[in-house]
Design a protein around this motif. Structure first.
Motif, PDB file in Angstrom:
ATOM      1  N   VAL A 261      33.904  33.761  36.262  1.00 49.83           N
ATOM      2  CA  VAL A 261      33.704  34.590  37.443  1.00 49.83           C
ATOM      3  C   VAL A 261      34.951  35.457  37.652  1.00 49.83           C
ATOM      4  CG1 VAL A 261      34.566  32.808  39.023  1.00 49.83           C
ATOM      5  CG2 VAL A 261      32.985  34.549  39.857  1.00 49.83           C
ATOM      6  N   ASP A 262      34.715  36.720  38.053  1.00 49.43           N
ATOM      7  CA  ASP A 262      35.833  37.619  38.351  1.00 49.43           C
ATOM      8  C   ASP A 262      36.315  37.367  39.774  1.00 49.43           C
ATOM      9  OD1 ASP A 262      35.201  38.628  35.945  1.00 49.43           O
ATOM     10  OD2 ASP A 262      34.473  40.568  36.651  1.00 49.43           O
ATOM     11  N   VAL A 263      37.634  37.318  39.949  1.00 50.51           N
ATOM     12  CA  VAL A 263      38.155  37.135  41.304  1.00 50.51           C
ATOM     13  C   VAL A 263      39.212  38.197  41.589  1.00 50.51           C
ATOM     14  CG1 VAL A 263      37.754  34.665  41.131  1.00 50.51           C
ATOM     15  CG2 VAL A 263      40.020  35.547  40.702  1.00 50.51           C
ATOM     16  N   GLU A 264      39.478  38.399  42.851  1.00 55.80           N
ATOM     17  CA  GLU A 264      40.536  39.327  43.262  1.00 55.80           C
ATOM     18  C   GLU A 264      41.882  38.635  43.121  1.00 55.80           C
ATOM     19  OE1 GLU A 264      40.268  42.515  44.436  1.00 55.80           O
ATOM     20  OE2 GLU A 264      38.143  42.386  43.858  1.00 55.80           O
ATOM     21  N   ARG A 265      42.887  39.426  42.799  1.00 52.41           N
ATOM     22  CA  ARG A 265      44.207  38.835  42.620  1.00 52.41           C
ATOM     23  C   ARG A 265      44.691  38.164  43.911  1.00 52.41           C
ATOM     24  NH1 ARG A 265      49.730  42.060  41.305  1.00 52.41           N
ATOM     25  NH2 ARG A 265      51.080  40.287  41.717  1.00 52.41           N
ATOM     26  N   ALA A 266      44.382  38.775  45.061  1.00 49.86           N
ATOM     27  CA  ALA A 266      44.876  38.224  46.336  1.00 49.86           C
ATOM     28  C   ALA A 266      44.238  36.875  46.649  1.00 49.86           C
ATOM     29  CB  ALA A 266      44.591  39.215  47.457  1.00 49.86           C
ATOM     30  N   ASP A 267      43.021  36.641  46.128  1.00 46.52           N
ATOM     31  CA  ASP A 267      42.326  35.384  46.418  1.00 46.52           C
ATOM     32  C   ASP A 267      42.665  34.271  45.437  1.00 46.52           C
ATOM     33  OD1 ASP A 267      41.043  36.589  48.462  1.00 46.52           O
ATOM     34  OD2 ASP A 267      39.162  36.931  47.394  1.00 46.52           O
ATOM     35  N   LEU A 268      43.320  34.650  44.333  1.00 50.65           N
ATOM     36  CA  LEU A 268      43.428  33.716  43.208  1.00 50.65           C
ATOM     37  C   LEU A 268      44.053  32.379  43.604  1.00 50.65           C
ATOM     38  CD1 LEU A 268      43.286  33.244  40.117  1.00 50.65           C
ATOM     39  CD2 LEU A 268      45.654  33.996  40.054  1.00 50.65           C
ATOM     40  N   ARG A 269      45.169  32.462  44.294  1.00 46.30           N
ATOM     41  CA  ARG A 269      45.917  31.248  44.574  1.00 46.30           C
ATOM     42  C   ARG A 269      45.124  30.296  45.478  1.00 46.30           C
ATOM     43  NH1 ARG A 269      51.059  30.105  43.813  1.00 46.30           N
ATOM     44  NH2 ARG A 269      51.703  28.245  44.898  1.00 46.30           N
ATOM     45  N   ALA A 270      44.552  30.844  46.538  1.00 44.16           N
ATOM     46  CA  ALA A 270      43.772  30.005  47.460  1.00 44.16           C
ATOM     47  C   ALA A 270      42.592  29.370  46.725  1.00 44.16           C
ATOM     48  CB  ALA A 270      43.282  30.845  48.622  1.00 44.16           C
ATOM     49  N   LEU A 271      41.994  30.162  45.848  1.00 40.78           N
ATOM     50  CA  LEU A 271      40.845  29.659  45.112  1.00 40.78           C
ATOM     51  C   LEU A 271      41.237  28.541  44.146  1.00 40.78           C
ATOM     52  CD1 LEU A 271      37.910  30.416  45.071  1.00 40.78           C
ATOM     53  CD2 LEU A 271      38.393  32.077  43.281  1.00 40.78           C
ATOM     54  N   LEU A 272      42.350  28.728  43.464  1.00 41.12           N
ATOM     55  CA  LEU A 272      42.813  27.701  42.531  1.00 41.12           C
ATOM     56  C   LEU A 272      43.100  26.402  43.272  1.00 41.12           C
ATOM     57  CD1 LEU A 272      45.270  29.702  40.252  1.00 41.12           C
ATOM     58  CD2 LEU A 272      43.118  28.708  39.551  1.00 41.12           C
TER      59      LEU A 272
ATOM     60  N   TYR B 161      35.316  33.981  49.644  1.00 43.56           N
ATOM     61  CA  TYR B 161      36.159  34.743  48.715  1.00 43.56           C
ATOM     62  C   TYR B 161      35.363  35.896  48.140  1.00 43.56           C
ATOM     63  CZ  TYR B 161      38.857  30.415  48.789  1.00 43.56           C
ATOM     64  OH  TYR B 161      39.565  29.327  49.178  1.00 43.56           O
ATOM     65  N   ARG B 162      36.080  36.951  47.743  1.00 44.74           N
ATOM     66  CA  ARG B 162      35.405  38.072  47.083  1.00 44.74           C
ATOM     67  C   ARG B 162      35.234  37.710  45.607  1.00 44.74           C
ATOM     68  NH1 ARG B 162      39.961  41.899  48.692  1.00 44.74           N
ATOM     69  NH2 ARG B 162      40.881  39.852  48.868  1.00 44.74           N
ATOM     70  N   LEU B 163      34.065  37.292  45.234  1.00 43.52           N
ATOM     71  CA  LEU B 163      33.826  36.868  43.856  1.00 43.52           C
ATOM     72  C   LEU B 163      32.885  37.850  43.181  1.00 43.52           C
ATOM     73  CD1 LEU B 163      33.195  33.036  44.206  1.00 43.52           C
ATOM     74  CD2 LEU B 163      35.330  34.213  43.793  1.00 43.52           C
ATOM     75  N   GLY B 164      33.043  37.981  41.857  1.00 45.58           N
ATOM     76  CA  GLY B 164      32.085  38.749  41.073  1.00 45.58           C
ATOM     77  C   GLY B 164      30.868  37.895  40.779  1.00 45.58           C
TER      78      GLY B 164
END
Ligand code: SF4
Lengths: 230, 178
Positions: free
Chosen positions: B28-39, B13-16
């Protein structure tokens, strides 16, 4: 950060739309008859309150007032933090019942409305309904600095600052929050006011009804009740 | 431990950068597009089963809203906050009420108080706490609550405000001695 933004202007243009169930409409009955319905007019009595005339003889009025002073029924309706002090007051620790002060669950059975603290605009609507449903003679006591001048919610967008703009207050009890002892002292003062015939809030409300309504409607945007809630 | 998790997730994932507040609390900052998969991954694989909080911050100077999803792993006593940034001019978030039903309530609150839209979230456009509100959402920082209350409610004469520090100093040391 600045304390206040001088350029900020509140939105006074936007009207809140009337709720759908309250809009006038025509309904077709099963037999084909078309009936016009205006919920706000049809479902409620719109008669404004009337001033309750004093008795012709002063001695009779004094007797009435003496009797009224000994019959205080509080509506069990808590609005702010101050409501928490009413519980010890109605239980053995402070025992307000020995002074003939008791609580009732419905406005129809009460004649004293204690606004026990900050009043949000949303609760104000309910407080007005409750007050208007109470039978006269009725009294309002404002509890705590929030009802007097806004208290610590003086800069809140959602709580009123002066209760007496919206309801006729007979007595204020200062403090944040007032202890049960202060409430008891306040109720004793209220009794004295009633005996002297000075607790005329209900009549004041009837006399200045339009003024009170204008103030109430200036803050309650979605007015979804009749002008006087019998 | 949080660092291991961050390194592990960073590969996909693109993480800060990881902002550690305590040993068991990090953001940690995350991209909106990655949010759901990450959650979903955090919940189902890494044990962050509890959504403690969903809230927003108004970064008015930067022109964006920050959504904070605070996730808790009870078994390991760890909390991870995911930060997503939305454009302030047109704030639209992604609903996660199907992952945690409680999120619907948070989203309703954010819709009302910040004006952030969550399309598809149950009852999100209904009134939540406010009633008959017609002004801008009150938690936005350009809403001035003091000015609003002065323009709406009337003041009572005679109200004074004291700065507690100078007031008490004057009261305790009237001659000015310390
Ligand atoms: S006066 Fe004080 S205790 Fe009473 S409602 Fe206001 S803040 Fe609460």
């Amino acid at each position: 950060m600045k304390d206040i933004d001088k350029s900020f202007r509140k939105d006074t243009e936007t009207e809140f739309p009337l709720r759908e169930e309250l809009r006038p409409r025509s309904v077709t009955a099963p037999d084909g008859q078309v009936i016009e319905i205006d919920p706000l007019q049809d479902y409620f009595c719109q008669e404004p309150p009337k001033v309750h005339k004093q008795s012709y003889f002063k001695i009779v009025e004094d007797f009435y007032n003496w009797a009224r002073a000994h019959s205080l029924w509080i509506l069990g309706f808590g609005t702010g933090c101050g409501a928490i002090e009413m519980r010890p007051l109605m239980t053995p620790r402070f025992d307000a019942y020995r002074y003939g002060i008791q609580w009732r669950p419905t406005p129809r059975q009460a004649n004293l409305l204690v606004i026990s603290g900050y009043l949000s605009v949303k609760t104000l609507k309910r407080a007005i309904r409750a007050y208007e449903q109470m039978p006269s003679p009725k009294y309002v006591v404002g509890l705590g600095s929030c009802t007097i001048n806004g208290g610590m919610y003086w800069d809140s967008y959602n709580t009123i600052k002066r209760l007496d703009d919206y309801l006729p207050v007979d007595l204020y009890i200062a403090g944040c929050m007032p202890r049960p002892e202060a409430l008891l002292a306040g109720f004793m003062d209220l009794k004295k006011l009633i005996r002297k015939g000075k607790a005329e809030g209900a009549n004041k409300y009837a006399e200045n009804f339009d003024w009170y309504k204008a103030n109430q409607k200036s803050v309650i945007k979605d007015w979804d009740m009749p002008d006087y809630n019998w | 431990m949080m660092r291991d998790l961050h390194d592990h997730l960073k590969t996909r994932y693109r993480l800060g950068d990881l902002a550690e507040r305590r040993g068991n609390l990090a953001f940690v900052d995350v991209e909106r597009a990655d949010l759901r998969a990450l959650l979903v991954e955090l919940r189902d694989v890494h044990g962050f089963t509890h959504l403690s909080l969903l809230t927003a911050v108004d970064w008015i100077e930067e022109g964006r809203f920050q959504l904070t999803y605070l996730m808790n792993n009870r078994a390991a006593n760890r909390t991870l906050g995911l930060r997503v940034f939305l454009d302030r001019a047109d704030p639209v978030g992604d609903t996660i009420h199907d992952l945690w039903p409680t999120a619907a309530t948070y989203q309703r609150e954010l819709r009302e108080m910040f004006g952030i839209a969550f399309p598809g979230s149950p009852r999100v456009d209904e009134e939540f706490i406010l009633e008959g509100w017609t002004d801008m959402p009150p938690y936005r920082r350009d809403f001035d609550t003091l000015a609003y209350s002065q323009q709406t409610f009337s003041d009572r004469e005679g109200r004074e405000t004291h700065d507690p520090r100078s007031h008490m100093a004057k009261k305790l040391y009237p001659e000015g001695q310390r």
